[in-house]
Structure formats: C-alpha cells, structure tokens
Design a protein around this motif. Structure first.
Motif, PDB file in Angstrom:
ATOM      1  N   LEU A   1     -26.319  -2.687 -25.665  1.00  0.00           N
ATOM      2  CA  LEU A   1     -26.598  -2.591 -27.098  1.00  0.00           C
ATOM      3  C   LEU A   1     -27.687  -3.553 -27.586  1.00  0.00           C
ATOM      4  O   LEU A   1     -28.515  -3.163 -28.421  1.00  0.00           O
ATOM      5  CB  LEU A   1     -25.301  -2.808 -27.889  1.00  0.00           C
ATOM      6  CG  LEU A   1     -24.269  -1.676 -27.773  1.00  0.00           C
ATOM      7  CD1 LEU A   1     -23.031  -1.997 -28.604  1.00  0.00           C
ATOM      8  CD2 LEU A   1     -24.869  -0.350 -28.209  1.00  0.00           C
ATOM      9  N   PRO A   2     -27.744  -4.819 -27.121  1.00  0.00           N
ATOM     10  CA  PRO A   2     -28.858  -5.675 -27.564  1.00  0.00           C
ATOM     11  C   PRO A   2     -30.224  -5.109 -27.182  1.00  0.00           C
ATOM     12  O   PRO A   2     -31.188  -5.249 -27.941  1.00  0.00           O
ATOM     13  CB  PRO A   2     -28.590  -7.008 -26.842  1.00  0.00           C
ATOM     14  CG  PRO A   2     -27.116  -7.011 -26.624  1.00  0.00           C
ATOM     15  CD  PRO A   2     -26.755  -5.584 -26.345  1.00  0.00           C
ATOM     16  N   ALA A   3     -30.313  -4.466 -26.014  1.00  0.00           N
ATOM     17  CA  ALA A   3     -31.577  -3.846 -25.628  1.00  0.00           C
ATOM     18  C   ALA A   3     -31.915  -2.681 -26.555  1.00  0.00           C
ATOM     19  O   ALA A   3     -33.085  -2.413 -26.841  1.00  0.00           O
ATOM     20  CB  ALA A   3     -31.514  -3.366 -24.178  1.00  0.00           C
ATOM     21  N   VAL A   4     -30.885  -1.994 -27.055  1.00  0.00           N
ATOM     22  CA  VAL A   4     -31.113  -0.924 -28.027  1.00  0.00           C
ATOM     23  C   VAL A   4     -31.716  -1.490 -29.301  1.00  0.00           C
ATOM     24  O   VAL A   4     -32.632  -0.906 -29.898  1.00  0.00           O
ATOM     25  CB  VAL A   4     -29.791  -0.187 -28.332  1.00  0.00           C
ATOM     26  CG1 VAL A   4     -29.984   0.839 -29.443  1.00  0.00           C
ATOM     27  CG2 VAL A   4     -29.263   0.500 -27.082  1.00  0.00           C
ATOM     28  N   LEU A   5     -31.217  -2.651 -29.740  1.00  0.00           N
ATOM     29  CA  LEU A   5     -31.765  -3.285 -30.944  1.00  0.00           C
ATOM     30  C   LEU A   5     -33.239  -3.636 -30.748  1.00  0.00           C
ATOM     31  O   LEU A   5     -34.053  -3.456 -31.661  1.00  0.00           O
ATOM     32  CB  LEU A   5     -30.968  -4.552 -31.274  1.00  0.00           C
ATOM     33  CG  LEU A   5     -29.511  -4.360 -31.709  1.00  0.00           C
ATOM     34  CD1 LEU A   5     -28.858  -5.714 -31.953  1.00  0.00           C
ATOM     35  CD2 LEU A   5     -29.440  -3.501 -32.962  1.00  0.00           C
ATOM     36  N   VAL A   6     -33.573  -4.131 -29.560  1.00  0.00           N
ATOM     37  CA  VAL A   6     -34.972  -4.471 -29.280  1.00  0.00           C
ATOM     38  C   VAL A   6     -35.841  -3.226 -29.328  1.00  0.00           C
ATOM     39  O   VAL A   6     -36.938  -3.235 -29.907  1.00  0.00           O
ATOM     40  CB  VAL A   6     -35.093  -5.173 -27.912  1.00  0.00           C
ATOM     41  CG1 VAL A   6     -36.561  -5.373 -27.544  1.00  0.00           C
ATOM     42  CG2 VAL A   6     -34.378  -6.515 -27.935  1.00  0.00           C
ATOM     43  N   MET A   7     -35.368  -2.139 -28.760  1.00  0.00           N
ATOM     44  CA  MET A   7     -36.149  -0.909 -28.771  1.00  0.00           C
ATOM     45  C   MET A   7     -36.326  -0.383 -30.192  1.00  0.00           C
ATOM     46  O   MET A   7     -37.423   0.040 -30.574  1.00  0.00           O
ATOM     47  CB  MET A   7     -35.473   0.146 -27.900  1.00  0.00           C
ATOM     48  CG  MET A   7     -36.265   1.448 -27.838  1.00  0.00           C
ATOM     49  SD  MET A   7     -35.502   2.686 -26.782  1.00  0.00           S
ATOM     50  CE  MET A   7     -36.642   4.049 -27.007  1.00  0.00           C
ATOM     51  N   LEU A   8     -35.259  -0.407 -30.989  1.00  0.00           N
ATOM     52  CA  LEU A   8     -35.363   0.048 -32.378  1.00  0.00           C
ATOM     53  C   LEU A   8     -36.357  -0.809 -33.153  1.00  0.00           C
ATOM     54  O   LEU A   8     -37.098  -0.310 -34.007  1.00  0.00           O
ATOM     55  CB  LEU A   8     -33.988   0.003 -33.047  1.00  0.00           C
ATOM     56  CG  LEU A   8     -32.946   0.985 -32.522  1.00  0.00           C
ATOM     57  CD1 LEU A   8     -31.609   0.776 -33.223  1.00  0.00           C
ATOM     58  CD2 LEU A   8     -33.419   2.426 -32.702  1.00  0.00           C
ATOM     59  N   ASN A   9     -36.386  -2.097 -32.843  1.00  0.00           N
ATOM     60  CA  ASN A   9     -37.354  -2.981 -33.491  1.00  0.00           C
ATOM     61  C   ASN A   9     -38.778  -2.645 -33.061  1.00  0.00           C
ATOM     62  O   ASN A   9     -39.693  -2.580 -33.892  1.00  0.00           O
ATOM     63  CB  ASN A   9     -37.024  -4.432 -33.157  1.00  0.00           C
ATOM     64  CG  ASN A   9     -38.101  -5.395 -33.609  1.00  0.00           C
ATOM     65  OD1 ASN A   9     -38.904  -5.869 -32.798  1.00  0.00           O
ATOM     66  ND2 ASN A   9     -38.141  -5.688 -34.896  1.00  0.00           N
ATOM     67  N   CYS A  10     -38.970  -2.401 -31.771  1.00  0.00           N
ATOM     68  CA  CYS A  10     -40.306  -2.066 -31.280  1.00  0.00           C
ATOM     69  C   CYS A  10     -40.808  -0.736 -31.845  1.00  0.00           C
ATOM     70  O   CYS A  10     -42.017  -0.540 -32.017  1.00  0.00           O
ATOM     71  CB  CYS A  10     -40.304  -2.019 -29.751  1.00  0.00           C
ATOM     72  SG  CYS A  10     -40.054  -3.627 -28.957  1.00  0.00           S
TER      73      CYS A  10
ATOM     74  N   GLY B   1     -40.188   0.195 -34.808  1.00  0.00           N
ATOM     75  CA  GLY B   1     -40.363   0.028 -36.243  1.00  0.00           C
ATOM     76  C   GLY B   1     -39.189   0.480 -37.081  1.00  0.00           C
ATOM     77  O   GLY B   1     -39.316   0.625 -38.305  1.00  0.00           O
ATOM     78  N   ILE B   2     -38.026   0.713 -36.470  1.00  0.00           N
ATOM     79  CA  ILE B   2     -36.860   1.206 -37.206  1.00  0.00           C
ATOM     80  C   ILE B   2     -36.039   0.051 -37.778  1.00  0.00           C
ATOM     81  O   ILE B   2     -35.511   0.139 -38.891  1.00  0.00           O
ATOM     82  CB  ILE B   2     -35.991   2.088 -36.290  1.00  0.00           C
ATOM     83  CG1 ILE B   2     -36.807   3.296 -35.795  1.00  0.00           C
ATOM     84  CG2 ILE B   2     -34.731   2.562 -37.008  1.00  0.00           C
ATOM     85  CD1 ILE B   2     -36.084   4.147 -34.774  1.00  0.00           C
ATOM     86  N   VAL B   3     -35.926  -1.038 -37.034  1.00  0.00           N
ATOM     87  CA  VAL B   3     -35.162  -2.209 -37.472  1.00  0.00           C
ATOM     88  C   VAL B   3     -36.054  -3.433 -37.359  1.00  0.00           C
ATOM     89  O   VAL B   3     -36.710  -3.633 -36.329  1.00  0.00           O
ATOM     90  CB  VAL B   3     -33.898  -2.405 -36.604  1.00  0.00           C
ATOM     91  CG1 VAL B   3     -33.164  -3.674 -37.013  1.00  0.00           C
ATOM     92  CG2 VAL B   3     -32.969  -1.206 -36.733  1.00  0.00           C
ATOM     93  N   SER B   4     -36.095  -4.241 -38.409  1.00  0.00           N
ATOM     94  CA  SER B   4     -36.924  -5.449 -38.391  1.00  0.00           C
ATOM     95  C   SER B   4     -36.109  -6.645 -37.933  1.00  0.00           C
ATOM     96  O   SER B   4     -34.873  -6.663 -38.041  1.00  0.00           O
ATOM     97  CB  SER B   4     -37.496  -5.719 -39.788  1.00  0.00           C
ATOM     98  OG  SER B   4     -36.456  -6.071 -40.688  1.00  0.00           O
ATOM     99  N   ALA B   5     -36.815  -7.646 -37.428  1.00  0.00           N
ATOM    100  CA  ALA B   5     -36.138  -8.877 -37.020  1.00  0.00           C
ATOM    101  C   ALA B   5     -35.503  -9.560 -38.222  1.00  0.00           C
ATOM    102  O   ALA B   5     -34.435 -10.166 -38.110  1.00  0.00           O
ATOM    103  CB  ALA B   5     -37.150  -9.808 -36.341  1.00  0.00           C
ATOM    104  N   HIS B   6     -36.157  -9.444 -39.379  1.00  0.00           N
ATOM    105  CA  HIS B   6     -35.605 -10.050 -40.601  1.00  0.00           C
ATOM    106  C   HIS B   6     -34.251  -9.431 -40.943  1.00  0.00           C
ATOM    107  O   HIS B   6     -33.306 -10.141 -41.319  1.00  0.00           O
ATOM    108  CB  HIS B   6     -36.581  -9.853 -41.760  1.00  0.00           C
ATOM    109  CG  HIS B   6     -36.062 -10.351 -43.069  1.00  0.00           C
ATOM    110  ND1 HIS B   6     -35.907 -11.697 -43.351  1.00  0.00           N
ATOM    111  CD2 HIS B   6     -35.632  -9.672 -44.179  1.00  0.00           C
ATOM    112  CE1 HIS B   6     -35.409 -11.823 -44.572  1.00  0.00           C
ATOM    113  NE2 HIS B   6     -35.244 -10.624 -45.099  1.00  0.00           N
ATOM    114  N   ALA B   7     -34.134  -8.106 -40.813  1.00  0.00           N
ATOM    115  CA  ALA B   7     -32.859  -7.435 -41.107  1.00  0.00           C
ATOM    116  C   ALA B   7     -31.782  -7.864 -40.124  1.00  0.00           C
ATOM    117  O   ALA B   7     -30.618  -8.052 -40.512  1.00  0.00           O
ATOM    118  CB  ALA B   7     -33.051  -5.927 -41.059  1.00  0.00           C
TER     119      ALA B   7
END
Length: 261
Positions: A175-184, A186-192
């Motif tokens: 799941l953490p790798a999924v978050l990184v991919m979503l960030n890359c 442009g779906i989820v920002s690091a700020h969020a």
C-alpha cells in the motif's frame, strides 16, 4: 492515430481488448504454474503450518482434524491456490501494470514500471513477515484454553486463517508503494498525505489489530511498526517528488531564473 494520441500511448478498443486478453493469459499461466508448484510442495508447506500445533501438543492434546472424506485434498488445494498467488505475484503484478502503461505518458509509464518493480518484492516481504508472525498468533490464541482442554483444530479453517494473515500482510506492505504511484501520477499530493498522517497511522493500527489477536499487543506492534515505517518512507519520497515537480514547473515558467542560477 494522431501524434497526440501516440504520445499518450492510447490504442483502439479492439487492440485494448487483445492486450487485456494477452496479458491476462500470461498472468493466468503464471498463476497455474504457481498453483502446480504449490500442490507439489503442499505437504512440506503443511508441515511448516502444523509446527505451532505440534509445539502445543507437547503440553496438551492438540492436532489438526479433517471433518470430511475430501478434507485433506481440499486443504492441499487451498495451500496450492494461496501459494500460487504468492509465487506468481511478480508476473501478474508486472502484467497488470504493463496493461495500464499504454494509456499513460512516457513519464507516467516510467512511474508505473518502477512501482511494479517495487510492488513484487514488497508483497513478497509482507507475505514472508506474515509467515514468520503466524506461529506467535497461534500460540497466543490457543493459550486461552486450559492445559486440561484439548485443542482439535479444523484443518481447512486453520489453513484459511494462516494464509489470510500472510496475504493480508503482503497487501499491506504494498500500500505505501501505491501511495507513491498515486502521487507520481498527480492524484495525491505529499501535502495531503502529511495532513492526513494521523488518520493513516490510526488506520494502520486498526488494520494491525484486525489481523493479529486482540490480546497479543506485541504482534500488533510487529505489524504496525514496519507498515508505519513504510508509510514514512512513502511520505519522504512523495515530498521529494513534489519538490522536484514544483522546481521543474518554476523553471519552465521562468526560464530566466534557471539560466541566471
């Protein structure tokens, strides 16, 4: 096909369906090979799964039991299926993200390939962690009964219990790798993610409590701590990516700044 379409890597519907069928077939073949391998080694895997019960049998009557004529065969099939999913994960994860990449830009495709390369070892590490953790869970849960009682476990239920723990920890590590991919993408920002870190840590703790015995706090922490560490690594990576993206945007909007620097 226009140049813009080619740049995005899109394809007609018929080609899209052919691509799905081809990659689905490869994933199915890999899963079948994994299931066959799991069935061949089912007895050895069951010996490992039976080890906590044999340890318990030193202090009381304890054993795995089959309640139907086909019970032993059903258990071996379950072991083969679960083992096939785990063993073939590098192939079906790769095929899944390879199927997604034609609709992405070149940069997004690079991110997806990187994620698929990271997802397989993370999934394997999570499954291994769950496999190492389950004997303690069995010991804690069976420890609630008295030494004068007998522990007669349904083999099918027991295998389901262990394998679900193994697969759950495997998915959790990805799941953490999924978050990184979503960030890359442009779906989820690091700020969020930073703003929601408390909720995410609570969710990790609740998940760890669900897959471990309620009375075994140590096992819960053994699951929650590496998951939280992986989430922290995801926060760091997404933060670095967003800073780099913001710097690229600034350089493209104000090229004179980059030239003077």
């Amino acid at each position: 096909m226009t140049a813009g379409t080619a740049a995005r890597g899109t394809m007609p519907l018929a080609d899209h369906l052919n691509e799905a069928r081809r990659r689905g077939l490869r994933a199915a073949v890999a899963l079948l090979v994994g299931v066959i391998a799991g069935f061949v080694f089912a007895d050895q895997i069951l010996d490992v799964l039976r080890a906590p019960i044999e340890e318990l049998a030193r202090s009381r009557q304890a054993s795995l039991n089959y309640d139907t004529v086909t019970g032993a065969f059903d258990v071996e099939l379950k072991i083969a299926l679960f083992s096939g999913i785990i063993v073939s994960s590098p192939v079906w994860l790769r095929e899944l993200f390879a199927y997604i990449t034609p609709g992405l830009t070149r940069r997004e495709r690079t991110y997806a390939i990187g994620f698929s390369a990271a997802a397989a070892p993370l999934f394997a590490a999570g499954c291994t962690f769950g496999f190492l953790l389950f004997p303690r869970m069995v010991s804690v849960l069976t420890g609630f009964s008295s030494d004068q009682d007998s522990t007669l476990l349904n083999a099918s239920y027991y295998v389901d219990f262990v394998m679900k723990i193994v697969l759950a920890t495997g998915v959790a590590f990805v799941l953490p790798a999924v978050l990184v991919m979503l960030n890359c993408l442009g779906i989820v920002s690091a700020h969020a993610l930073r703003r929601s870190w408390r909720l995410i840590v609570v969710a990790i703790t609740l998940f760890s409590a669900l897959v471990t015995p309620a009375a075994d706090v140590l096992s819960m922490f053994l699951v929650a701590v590496p998951m939280s560490a992986l989430f922290g690594a995801a926060l760091l990576i997404t933060g670095l990516h967003d800073r780099r993206a913001a710097r690229r945007t600034l350089d493209s909007d104000h090229p004179e700044l980059s030239s003077t620097s």
